[in-house]
Write a protein that holds these residues in place. Structure first.
Motif, short mmCIF file in Angstrom:
data_model
loop_
_atom_site.label_atom_id
_atom_site.label_comp_id
_atom_site.label_asym_id
_atom_site.label_seq_id
_atom_site.Cartn_x
_atom_site.Cartn_y
_atom_site.Cartn_z
N GLU A 81 20.58 -9.28 84.45
CA GLU A 81 19.37 -9.57 85.22
C GLU A 81 19.30 -11.05 85.61
O GLU A 81 18.83 -11.39 86.70
CB GLU A 81 18.12 -9.19 84.42
N ILE A 82 19.76 -11.93 84.72
CA ILE A 82 19.76 -13.36 85.03
C ILE A 82 20.79 -13.65 86.12
O ILE A 82 20.52 -14.39 87.07
CB ILE A 82 20.06 -14.19 83.77
N ILE B 226 19.42 -12.71 89.51
CA ILE B 226 18.48 -13.68 90.08
C ILE B 226 19.23 -14.86 90.68
O ILE B 226 18.93 -15.33 91.77
CB ILE B 226 17.48 -14.16 89.01
N TYR C 207 15.37 -18.83 82.92
CA TYR C 207 15.85 -17.70 83.74
C TYR C 207 15.70 -16.37 83.00
O TYR C 207 15.46 -15.34 83.62
CB TYR C 207 17.29 -17.95 84.18
N ALA D 197 13.75 -13.27 84.37
CA ALA D 197 14.47 -11.99 84.46
C ALA D 197 13.66 -10.87 83.80
O ALA D 197 13.59 -9.76 84.32
CB ALA D 197 15.85 -12.12 83.81
N THR E 116 22.86 -5.53 89.82
CA THR E 116 23.04 -6.65 88.90
C THR E 116 24.49 -7.03 88.83
O THR E 116 25.37 -6.17 88.84
CB THR E 116 22.52 -6.32 87.49
#
Length: 403
Positions: free
Chosen positions: A197-198, A201, A380, A384, A400
């Motif tokens: 997820e990080i 982003i 982050y 996230a 992702t």
């Protein structure tokens, strides 16, 4: 008074438990069920002393004496009082300061005031010997508890052992009811990989409004923002930072012998979901400015309930913190069209909500205590978690990186 009190040196108890179960005295190597541990201490104390428990005092260290998540959970438990000393780092190791002195002062004061007939000490430090002797002189029976040593030897001061009225050993069977060793994949485990997820982003494109502003600004600039004019008139280029610039990157842009980088007056480096220099207008876009903050959506009763949940159930993992914040925001949002607008702004969290999110995260000890900022990776992870919860609520599936 015919009752007992327990004084726990958490550094000793959990450090010795880690040595016993994980082979080294690092508390990061174990996980602790604090509710089960406190209940076990209470039952054992009442059984050994044959007296009802008055209170358990939990002595521990914390950076700048700021309560960590475990301390916040402990201090709201019945019959538990938390006393914090300082936790300082020297030569790469953490050391407690003031914990022994606080235990000594509490022990002598309780004995002088005849607050109990029996006191249980869970510690191994010989600095408590004067306090133990003073308690005995006031007619208090002193019970000294040790954690089973990994090598079968003593892990307590011999002077304490000799002076105690009663001694007990908390063996492996008793310890493992509330403490267990973390499983490791190897002795020299590599650092954890970034959450998908990080990574998503960091790799996601900015919203169209930000991209348009950036393209317009680039067209107006005669050269790259990272370029600077050298004293002899030649153009000297400084490599542009990749991803989110760090303070080191900014220092390179303003290194001695170069002129300051010529960024437009409206350009700013935002330490949020934005990447790099972005054009930030004096006022937020209408769709972002109209979004209510969590504080505006929360009643006094809900605020009280939120604090209870934070203390008792939220563990303090950055990803989890972001999820909890987003869940509360969505559940209290009356106009669901706002939720769809927010989802369309991914990966950029509106400034007002973003600031409130980070202030909420700071409650869980995520601040770097030297500069009162949250670690970049934690920031982050917080966002996230926020976006993960938003996507669950809106049914959005985002690709992702690394899946």
């Amino acid at each position: 008074m015919d009752r007992c009190i327990v004084l726990v040196d958490a550094g000793y108890l959990l450090g010795a438990a880690a040595s016993l179960l994980a082979g080294e005295p690092s508390r990061s190597r174990i996980t602790v069920d604090h509710s089960a541990l406190i209940q076990g201490l209470r039952e054992r104390a009442e059984s050994d002393t044959q007296q009802p428990l008055l209170r358990i005092y939990w002595f521990d260290g914390a950076p700048d004496r700021v309560p960590q998540p475990e301390h916040r959970r402990l201090r709201v438990m019945p019959r538990v009082t938390v006393r914090l000393g300082a936790l300082t780092r020297s030569d790469g190791r953490w050391a407690q300061k003031g914990v022994d002195a606080a235990m000594h002062a509490e022990l002598t004061e309780l004995a002088r005031n005849r607050a109990c007939s029996d006191v249980v000490l869970v510690t191994g430090d010989g600095d408590l010997l004067p306090g133990m002797m003073a308690a005995k002189e006031h007619g208090v029976a002193v019970h000294l508890w040790a954690v089973q040593a990994a090598d079968g030897d003593y892990n307590q001061s011999e002077d304490l052992v000799a002076e105690a009225d009663e001694r007990r050993v908390l063996d492996r069977t008793w310890i493992t009811k509330a403490v267990r060793a973390k499983e490791l994949t190897g002795v020299c485990a590599p650092p954890p990989a970034p959450r998908p997820e990080i990574a998503a982003i960091l790799s996601a494109p900015l919203p169209e409004s930000a991209l348009a502003a950036s393209a317009e600004r680039t067209a107006e600039e005669p050269r790259h923002p990272a370029a600077a004019a050298a004293p002899n008139g030649a153009e000297e280029r400084v490599p542009a930072p990749k991803g989110v610039p760090t303070p080191k990157d900014l220092a390179a842009l303003r290194a001695p012998g170069t002129q300051p980088a010529q960024h437009p007056a409206t350009a700013t480096l935002r330490w949020s979901s934005d990447k790099g220099w972005v054009d930030r207008p004096t006022a937020e876009p209408p769709e972002a400015a109209s979004m209510p903050t969590l504080a505006q959506l929360t009643t006094a009763e809900q605020r009280w309930a939120d604090r209870e949940e934070d203390i008792t159930t939220v563990g303090g993992d950055p990803f989890e913190v972001g999820q909890v914040f987003a869940r509360r925001w969505v559940e209290r949002l009356g106009e669901q069209s706002q939720l769809q607008k927010l989802s369309g702004m991914y990966p950029r969290v509106p400034h007002r909500i973003d600031g409130e999110l980070l202030r909420y995260a700071a409650r869980f000890g995520l601040l770097a205590h030297k500069d009162d900022q949250i670690d970049e990776r934690d920031r982050y992870a917080i966002r996230a978690g926020f976006w993960r919860e938003i996507d669950v609520r809106t049914g959005v599936e985002r690709s992702t990186v690394g899946e």
